[in-house]
Design a protein around this motif. Structure first.
Motif, PDB file in Angstrom:
ATOM      1  N   ALA A  71       0.854  -1.191   0.000  1.00 49.58           N
ATOM      2  CA  ALA A  71       0.000   0.000   0.000  1.00 49.58           C
ATOM      3  C   ALA A  71       0.892   1.244   0.000  1.00 49.58           C
ATOM      4  CB  ALA A  71      -0.909  -0.023   1.224  1.00 49.58           C
ATOM      5  N   PRO A  72       1.544   1.540  -1.130  1.00 56.18           N
ATOM      6  CA  PRO A  72       2.524   2.627  -1.167  1.00 56.18           C
ATOM      7  C   PRO A  72       1.892   3.992  -0.881  1.00 56.18           C
ATOM      8  CG  PRO A  72       2.038   1.838  -3.379  1.00 56.18           C
ATOM      9  CD  PRO A  72       1.359   0.907  -2.432  1.00 56.18           C
ATOM     10  N   PRO A  73       2.714   4.908  -0.342  1.00 58.48           N
ATOM     11  CA  PRO A  73       2.209   6.227   0.047  1.00 58.48           C
ATOM     12  C   PRO A  73       1.553   7.023  -1.086  1.00 58.48           C
ATOM     13  CG  PRO A  73       4.387   5.862   0.967  1.00 58.48           C
ATOM     14  CD  PRO A  73       4.104   4.722   0.035  1.00 58.48           C
ATOM     15  N   ASN A  74       1.922   6.763  -2.322  1.00 57.55           N
ATOM     16  CA  ASN A  74       1.302   7.512  -3.418  1.00 57.55           C
ATOM     17  C   ASN A  74      -0.143   7.064  -3.669  1.00 57.55           C
ATOM     18  OD1 ASN A  74       2.361   5.030  -4.459  1.00 57.55           O
ATOM     19  ND2 ASN A  74       2.164   5.820  -6.528  1.00 57.55           N
ATOM     20  N   GLU A  75      -0.565   5.964  -3.045  1.00 54.24           N
ATOM     21  CA  GLU A  75      -1.930   5.467  -3.217  1.00 54.24           C
ATOM     22  C   GLU A  75      -2.705   5.376  -1.906  1.00 54.24           C
ATOM     23  OE1 GLU A  75      -1.809   1.643  -5.061  1.00 54.24           O
ATOM     24  OE2 GLU A  75      -0.566   2.321  -6.717  1.00 54.24           O
ATOM     25  N   ASN A  76      -2.027   5.398  -0.764  1.00 55.44           N
ATOM     26  CA  ASN A  76      -2.648   5.110   0.524  1.00 55.44           C
ATOM     27  C   ASN A  76      -2.080   5.982   1.627  1.00 55.44           C
ATOM     28  OD1 ASN A  76      -4.093   2.297   0.045  1.00 55.44           O
ATOM     29  ND2 ASN A  76      -2.136   2.247  -1.037  1.00 55.44           N
ATOM     30  N   GLN A  77      -2.760   5.943   2.767  1.00 55.16           N
ATOM     31  CA  GLN A  77      -2.215   6.523   3.989  1.00 55.16           C
ATOM     32  C   GLN A  77      -1.402   5.414   4.660  1.00 55.16           C
ATOM     33  OE1 GLN A  77      -5.573   8.012   6.193  1.00 55.16           O
ATOM     34  NE2 GLN A  77      -5.468   9.978   5.142  1.00 55.16           N
ATOM     35  N   THR A  78      -0.231   5.168   4.115  1.00 56.57           N
ATOM     36  CA  THR A  78       0.585   4.020   4.490  1.00 56.57           C
ATOM     37  C   THR A  78       0.943   4.015   5.968  1.00 56.57           C
ATOM     38  OG1 THR A  78       1.440   4.016   2.235  1.00 56.57           O
ATOM     39  CG2 THR A  78       2.651   2.724   3.858  1.00 56.57           C
ATOM     40  N   THR A  79       1.273   5.164   6.514  1.00 58.03           N
ATOM     41  CA  THR A  79       1.637   5.221   7.935  1.00 58.03           C
ATOM     42  C   THR A  79       0.482   4.757   8.803  1.00 58.03           C
ATOM     43  OG1 THR A  79       3.184   7.017   7.497  1.00 58.03           O
ATOM     44  CG2 THR A  79       2.473   6.741   9.778  1.00 58.03           C
ATOM     45  N   LYS A  80      -0.720   5.214   8.517  1.00 55.39           N
ATOM     46  CA  LYS A  80      -1.904   4.790   9.286  1.00 55.39           C
ATOM     47  C   LYS A  80      -2.172   3.304   9.079  1.00 55.39           C
ATOM     48  CE  LYS A  80      -3.343   8.561  11.244  1.00 55.39           C
ATOM     49  NZ  LYS A  80      -3.132   8.690  12.665  1.00 55.39           N
ATOM     50  N   TYR A  81      -2.001   2.830   7.863  1.00 56.68           N
ATOM     51  CA  TYR A  81      -2.189   1.412   7.545  1.00 56.68           C
ATOM     52  C   TYR A  81      -1.249   0.575   8.426  1.00 56.68           C
ATOM     53  CZ  TYR A  81      -3.370  -2.373   4.147  1.00 56.68           C
ATOM     54  OH  TYR A  81      -3.827  -3.516   3.518  1.00 56.68           O
ATOM     55  N   ILE A  82       0.027   0.945   8.459  1.00 60.91           N
ATOM     56  CA  ILE A  82       1.024   0.225   9.275  1.00 60.91           C
ATOM     57  C   ILE A  82       0.633   0.276  10.751  1.00 60.91           C
ATOM     58  CG2 ILE A  82       3.428   0.270  10.084  1.00 60.91           C
ATOM     59  CD1 ILE A  82       4.126   1.325   7.197  1.00 60.91           C
ATOM     60  N   GLU A  83       0.266   1.449  11.234  1.00 60.47           N
ATOM     61  CA  GLU A  83      -0.127   1.593  12.639  1.00 60.47           C
ATOM     62  C   GLU A  83      -1.304   0.683  12.988  1.00 60.47           C
ATOM     63  OE1 GLU A  83      -0.925   5.759  13.190  1.00 60.47           O
ATOM     64  OE2 GLU A  83       1.197   6.292  13.052  1.00 60.47           O
ATOM     65  N   ASN A  84      -2.315   0.656  12.120  1.00 61.76           N
ATOM     66  CA  ASN A  84      -3.495  -0.172  12.384  1.00 61.76           C
ATOM     67  C   ASN A  84      -3.160  -1.655  12.374  1.00 61.76           C
ATOM     68  OD1 ASN A  84      -5.220   1.997  12.745  1.00 61.76           O
ATOM     69  ND2 ASN A  84      -5.844   2.039  10.604  1.00 61.76           N
ATOM     70  N   VAL A  85      -2.363  -2.088  11.411  1.00 58.21           N
ATOM     71  CA  VAL A  85      -1.987  -3.504  11.335  1.00 58.21           C
ATOM     72  C   VAL A  85      -1.162  -3.898  12.563  1.00 58.21           C
ATOM     73  CG1 VAL A  85      -0.623  -5.189  10.021  1.00 58.21           C
ATOM     74  CG2 VAL A  85      -2.231  -3.680   8.830  1.00 58.21           C
ATOM     75  N   CYS A  86      -0.251  -3.049  12.973  1.00 56.62           N
ATOM     76  CA  CYS A  86       0.561  -3.331  14.167  1.00 56.62           C
ATOM     77  C   CYS A  86      -0.308  -3.387  15.421  1.00 56.62           C
ATOM     78  CB  CYS A  86       1.661  -2.288  14.326  1.00 56.62           C
ATOM     79  SG  CYS A  86       2.953  -2.416  13.078  1.00 56.62           S
ATOM     80  N   ARG A  87      -1.246  -2.473  15.536  1.00 59.60           N
ATOM     81  CA  ARG A  87      -2.149  -2.454  16.692  1.00 59.60           C
ATOM     82  C   ARG A  87      -2.960  -3.743  16.750  1.00 59.60           C
ATOM     83  NH1 ARG A  87      -7.230  -1.343  16.766  1.00 59.60           N
ATOM     84  NH2 ARG A  87      -7.201  -0.312  14.742  1.00 59.60           N
ATOM     85  N   LEU A  88      -3.473  -4.183  15.634  1.00 65.75           N
ATOM     86  CA  LEU A  88      -4.299  -5.387  15.597  1.00 65.75           C
ATOM     87  C   LEU A  88      -3.494  -6.658  15.849  1.00 65.75           C
ATOM     88  CD1 LEU A  88      -6.576  -4.420  12.593  1.00 65.75           C
ATOM     89  CD2 LEU A  88      -7.333  -4.754  14.964  1.00 65.75           C
ATOM     90  N   THR A  89      -2.314  -6.746  15.267  1.00 60.25           N
ATOM     91  CA  THR A  89      -1.505  -7.970  15.386  1.00 60.25           C
ATOM     92  C   THR A  89      -0.669  -8.010  16.650  1.00 60.25           C
ATOM     93  OG1 THR A  89       0.356  -7.015  14.177  1.00 60.25           O
ATOM     94  CG2 THR A  89      -1.297  -8.220  12.872  1.00 60.25           C
ATOM     95  N   LYS A  90      -0.429  -6.855  17.244  1.00 59.91           N
ATOM     96  CA  LYS A  90       0.483  -6.742  18.398  1.00 59.91           C
ATOM     97  C   LYS A  90       1.925  -7.091  17.997  1.00 59.91           C
ATOM     98  CE  LYS A  90      -2.839  -6.028  21.522  1.00 59.91           C
ATOM     99  NZ  LYS A  90      -3.787  -5.136  20.876  1.00 59.91           N
ATOM    100  N   ILE A  91       2.254  -6.873  16.725  1.00 58.22           N
ATOM    101  CA  ILE A  91       3.607  -7.068  16.192  1.00 58.22           C
ATOM    102  C   ILE A  91       4.140  -5.682  15.835  1.00 58.22           C
ATOM    103  CG2 ILE A  91       5.005  -8.086  14.343  1.00 58.22           C
ATOM    104  CD1 ILE A  91       2.804 -10.257  14.068  1.00 58.22           C
ATOM    105  N   GLY A  92       5.347  -5.367  16.290  1.00 58.77           N
ATOM    106  CA  GLY A  92       5.941  -4.065  16.002  1.00 58.77           C
ATOM    107  C   GLY A  92       6.213  -3.887  14.516  1.00 58.77           C
ATOM    108  N   PRO A  93       6.261  -2.645  14.047  1.00 59.88           N
ATOM    109  CA  PRO A  93       6.429  -2.389  12.615  1.00 59.88           C
ATOM    110  C   PRO A  93       7.738  -2.911  12.033  1.00 59.88           C
ATOM    111  CG  PRO A  93       6.648  -0.356  13.866  1.00 59.88           C
ATOM    112  CD  PRO A  93       6.177  -1.419  14.819  1.00 59.88           C
ATOM    113  N   ASP A  94       8.777  -2.982  12.846  1.00 62.52           N
ATOM    114  CA  ASP A  94      10.078  -3.444  12.368  1.00 62.52           C
ATOM    115  C   ASP A  94      10.506  -4.769  12.989  1.00 62.52           C
ATOM    116  OD1 ASP A  94      10.523  -1.110  10.709  1.00 62.52           O
ATOM    117  OD2 ASP A  94      10.724  -0.013  12.589  1.00 62.52           O
ATOM    118  N   GLU A  95       9.571  -5.427  13.634  1.00 68.77           N
ATOM    119  CA  GLU A  95       9.831  -6.741  14.238  1.00 68.77           C
ATOM    120  C   GLU A  95       9.672  -7.814  13.158  1.00 68.77           C
ATOM    121  OE1 GLU A  95       7.498  -9.550  17.474  1.00 68.77           O
ATOM    122  OE2 GLU A  95       7.274  -7.378  17.597  1.00 68.77           O
TER     123      GLU A  95
END
Length: 139
Positions: A71-95
């Protein structure tokens, strides 16, 4: 009205390409996204992309790396996407997510969190997701 990914049996909104996925509908009426015969086939394609293409081919091992490509930034709110996925999975963004065969639950959680981001939670079929994972592993 159901979200587009649900209507298309394509929970991660896989874009149309030259790939001939198993279970594609004979008639593709969506100009942008694949349409599958069943949600299981949509999940199969999603897990194939995540575990075989993104993990094994592109060597992407973290949520941040995967989502930046998916979901590249030119098409999406990538930062929010990453934050939401990390929140749901309980896996850190760089883990590191782990090897798919050793940590299947991490990859299923990733796929499910991405599907929630793409479609919301109302219409997701969790049993179809599990069947799709099995279909992906069986090839």
């Amino acid at each position: 009205m159901l979200p587009r990914g649900i209507r298309n049996n394509n929970p991660l909104n896989i874009r149309r390409s030259k790939d001939q996925w198993k279970g594609l509908r004979a008639q593709q009426t969506d100009a942008e996204f694949c349409q599958f015969e069943s949600m299981e086939y949509g999940w199969r394609a999603a897990f194939y992309l995540l575990t075989r293409t993104y993990y094994h081919k592109y060597r992407l091992f973290t949520i941040r790396a995967i989502i930046n490509k998916w979901a590249p930034p030119n098409e999406n709110q990538t930062t929010k996407y990453i934050e939401n996925v990390c929140r749901l999975t309980k896996i850190g963004p760089d883990e590191p997510i782990g090897i798919p065969s050793d940590q299947p639950e991490h990859w299923m959680m990733l796929g499910l969190a991405m599907a929630i981001q793409e479609n919301g939670t109302e219409s997701l079929d969790y049993f179809a997701m599990l069947r799709g994972w099995g279909m992906c592993r069986d090839r």
